[in-house]
Design an enzyme around this catalytic site. Structure first.
Site, PDB file in Angstrom:
ATOM      1  N   LYS A  45      24.084  21.164   0.457  1.00 30.56           N
ATOM      2  CA  LYS A  45      25.343  20.533   0.849  1.00 30.56           C
ATOM      3  C   LYS A  45      25.578  20.500   2.364  1.00 30.56           C
ATOM      4  O   LYS A  45      26.710  20.412   2.829  1.00 30.56           O
ATOM      5  CB  LYS A  45      26.562  21.212   0.164  1.00 30.56           C
ATOM      6  CG  LYS A  45      26.451  21.492  -1.302  1.00 30.56           C
ATOM      7  CD  LYS A  45      25.738  20.467  -2.118  1.00 30.56           C
ATOM      8  CE  LYS A  45      26.447  19.183  -2.362  1.00 30.56           C
ATOM      9  NZ  LYS A  45      25.615  18.274  -3.202  1.00 30.56           N
ATOM     10  N   GLY A  47      23.778  18.238   4.426  1.00 28.41           N
ATOM     11  CA  GLY A  47      23.388  16.961   5.031  1.00 28.41           C
ATOM     12  C   GLY A  47      21.983  16.504   4.653  1.00 28.41           C
ATOM     13  O   GLY A  47      21.413  15.616   5.291  1.00 28.41           O
ATOM     14  N   HIS A 101      15.132  23.542   0.480  1.00 31.50           N
ATOM     15  CA  HIS A 101      16.342  24.355   0.661  1.00 31.50           C
ATOM     16  C   HIS A 101      15.969  25.828   0.853  1.00 31.50           C
ATOM     17  O   HIS A 101      16.851  26.684   0.856  1.00 31.50           O
ATOM     18  CB  HIS A 101      17.241  24.272  -0.577  1.00 31.50           C
ATOM     19  CG  HIS A 101      17.977  22.971  -0.740  1.00 31.50           C
ATOM     20  ND1 HIS A 101      18.536  22.283   0.307  1.00 31.50           N
ATOM     21  CD2 HIS A 101      18.289  22.268  -1.860  1.00 31.50           C
ATOM     22  CE1 HIS A 101      19.152  21.201  -0.168  1.00 31.50           C
ATOM     23  NE2 HIS A 101      18.999  21.161  -1.456  1.00 31.50           N
ATOM     24  N   SER A 131      32.111  21.449  -0.468  1.00 30.99           N
ATOM     25  CA  SER A 131      31.226  20.452  -1.051  1.00 30.99           C
ATOM     26  C   SER A 131      30.505  21.031  -2.279  1.00 30.99           C
ATOM     27  O   SER A 131      30.392  20.388  -3.329  1.00 30.99           O
ATOM     28  CB  SER A 131      30.215  20.006   0.019  1.00 30.99           C
ATOM     29  OG  SER A 131      29.385  19.012  -0.481  1.00 30.99           O
TER      30      SER A 131
HETATM   31  S1  PPS Z   1      22.268  18.468  -1.617  1.00 33.34           S
HETATM   32  O1  PPS Z   1      22.755  18.564  -3.031  1.00 33.34           O
HETATM   33  O2  PPS Z   1      21.973  19.783  -1.065  1.00 33.34           O
HETATM   34  O3  PPS Z   1      21.160  17.530  -1.477  1.00 33.34           O
HETATM   35  O4  PPS Z   1      23.538  17.901  -0.814  1.00 33.34           O
HETATM   36  P1  PPS Z   1      23.502  17.377   0.699  1.00 33.34           P
HETATM   37  O5  PPS Z   1      22.992  16.015   0.733  1.00 33.34           O
HETATM   38  O6  PPS Z   1      22.869  18.408   1.572  1.00 33.34           O
HETATM   39  O7  PPS Z   1      25.046  17.392   1.052  1.00 33.34           O
HETATM   40  C1  PPS Z   1      25.977  16.526   0.444  1.00 33.34           C
HETATM   41  C2  PPS Z   1      27.106  16.344   1.438  1.00 33.34           C
HETATM   42  O8  PPS Z   1      26.669  15.488   2.507  1.00 33.34           O
HETATM   43  C3  PPS Z   1      27.568  14.381   2.582  1.00 33.34           C
HETATM   44  N1  PPS Z   1      26.895  13.173   3.080  1.00 33.34           N
HETATM   45  C4  PPS Z   1      27.292  12.512   4.183  1.00 33.34           C
HETATM   46  N2  PPS Z   1      28.247  12.785   5.093  1.00 33.34           N
HETATM   47  C5  PPS Z   1      28.429  11.897   6.099  1.00 33.34           C
HETATM   48  N3  PPS Z   1      27.699  10.754   6.241  1.00 33.34           N
HETATM   49  C6  PPS Z   1      26.718  10.457   5.361  1.00 33.34           C
HETATM   50  N4  PPS Z   1      26.017   9.327   5.513  1.00 33.34           N
HETATM   51  C7  PPS Z   1      26.472  11.368   4.274  1.00 33.34           C
HETATM   52  N5  PPS Z   1      25.604  11.376   3.235  1.00 33.34           N
HETATM   53  C8  PPS Z   1      25.880  12.494   2.514  1.00 33.34           C
HETATM   54  C9  PPS Z   1      28.067  14.230   1.146  1.00 33.34           C
HETATM   55  O9  PPS Z   1      29.196  13.408   1.068  1.00 33.34           O
HETATM   56  C10 PPS Z   1      28.331  15.692   0.808  1.00 33.34           C
HETATM   57  O10 PPS Z   1      29.448  16.231   1.494  1.00 33.34           O
HETATM   58  P2  PPS Z   1      30.941  16.218   0.904  1.00 33.34           P
HETATM   59  O11 PPS Z   1      31.723  17.104   1.847  1.00 33.34           O
HETATM   60  O12 PPS Z   1      30.897  16.789  -0.472  1.00 33.34           O
HETATM   61  O13 PPS Z   1      31.398  14.802   0.955  1.00 33.34           O
END
Ligand code: PPS
Length: 287
Positions: A45, A47, A101, A131
């Protein structure tokens, strides 16, 4: 269902059994890295999915074909996931891009021997928590989080999958391979995505002109990336991820924790954070 039913314990942390088979963990342990591999490392969660969009676009110098046609889990495979074994990764041309991870002390002998390039992405743990809480409600292979207060205890105690955020960040921050690692935060990317893409392109030795950088940034801002069905997890069956409960690309902002944590929870978090991070000499973006 409980942790005992859904999770396996691997190198001291919980992992969901459905996503990480014994075979896939062995595959990862024996994986042959190449020096020009690019490994995106994140605590969940923080990025990851965003990086699965940005890095291929940097390498293709803005050509969107790959990100428009190949789901993110095939375009940038998750090394310790069950699917990785079936993707013939040894036949992929360089530079290959992967995610993991894993904590630093969980990395394989092959990783330490070859020292591939790493981009380590970190995020304010309060937002990671928020998140993660919502994600745990929608992903059927995770233990349902209970109340926010209950999940907060698990998160701080390192009882969520992939262990403690604090151990993850501290381990990677003090890694011996720092000359091969680029550190970046989710918050920097939110604040100035163009500058972040530029910095990543330099680290990856990929020259990009300002038009390419603008194009990549435009595709990767939250509202645009959310529309990409190869990246928004809408291809995953709702029995696995129920996006009616909470979307995978949920809010995409920095500071959403302020809308969720109670004053008491935020104070408890701060106290815990100060204690755990007191020996870390690094100016985190959110401090
Ligand atoms: S995982 O399950 O570990 O793969 O999740 P991960 O991708 O690391 O994290 C998910 C959060 O990243 C946000 N996200 C983004 N934020 C801003 N811009 C872009 N383009 C973007 N893409 C993914 C996603 O919305 C999750 O955060 P939250 O706070 O839940 O919205």
């Amino acid at each position: 269902m409980t942790e005992e039913e859904l999770y396996t314990t691997y190198k001291g942390v919980y992992l969901p059994k459905v996503v990480h088979s014994t075979e896939s963990l062995k595959y990862y342990e024996e994986f042959s890295f190449r020096p020009d591999d690019i490994l995106i490392v994140t605590y969940p969660k923080s990025g990851t999915t965003w990086m699965q969009e940005i890095v291929p676009l940097i390498l293709s110098q803005g050509d969107p074909e790959l990100v428009d046609t190949v789901p993110n889990w095939d375009r940038v495979p998750w090394l310790e996931e069950t699917r990785a074994c079936d993707l013939n990764l040894d036949q992929r041309p360089s530079p290959r891009v992967f995610i993991t991870h894993f904590k630093y002390d969980m990395m394989s002998t092959g990783f330490f021997k070859v020292k591939p390039r790493v981009i380590y992405v970190m995020r304010n743990p309060r937002d990671v928590f928020t998140s993660y809480f919502h994600f745990s409600r929608m992903a059927s292979y995770l233990v349902t989080p209970g109340t926010q207060a209950e999940f907060l205890h698990k998160f701080l105690d390192g009882k969520a999958i992939f262990g403690s955020w604090f151990d993850h960040v501290k381990g990677w921050m003090s890694s011996a391979e720092q000359q091969h690692i680029m550190y970046i935060s989710y918050e920097e990317m939110i604040l100035d995505l163009e500058a972040s893409v530029t910095r990543m392109a330099q680290f990856l030795d990929t020259p990009l002109d300002s038009e390419m950088i603008r194009k990549i940034t435009d595709r990767c801002v939250f509202k645009n990336m959310k529309k990409n069905k190869m990246s928004n997890y809408s291809l995953v069956p709702s029995t696995m991820m129920d996006q009616n409960v909470s979307e995978f690309l949920r809010k995409g902002i920095a500071g959403d924790w302020k809308n969720h944590l109670t004053v008491a929870e935020a104070e408890h978090f701060d106290e815990f954070y100060q204690k755990k991070m007191q020996d870390v000499k690094y100016n985190f973006f959110w401090d």
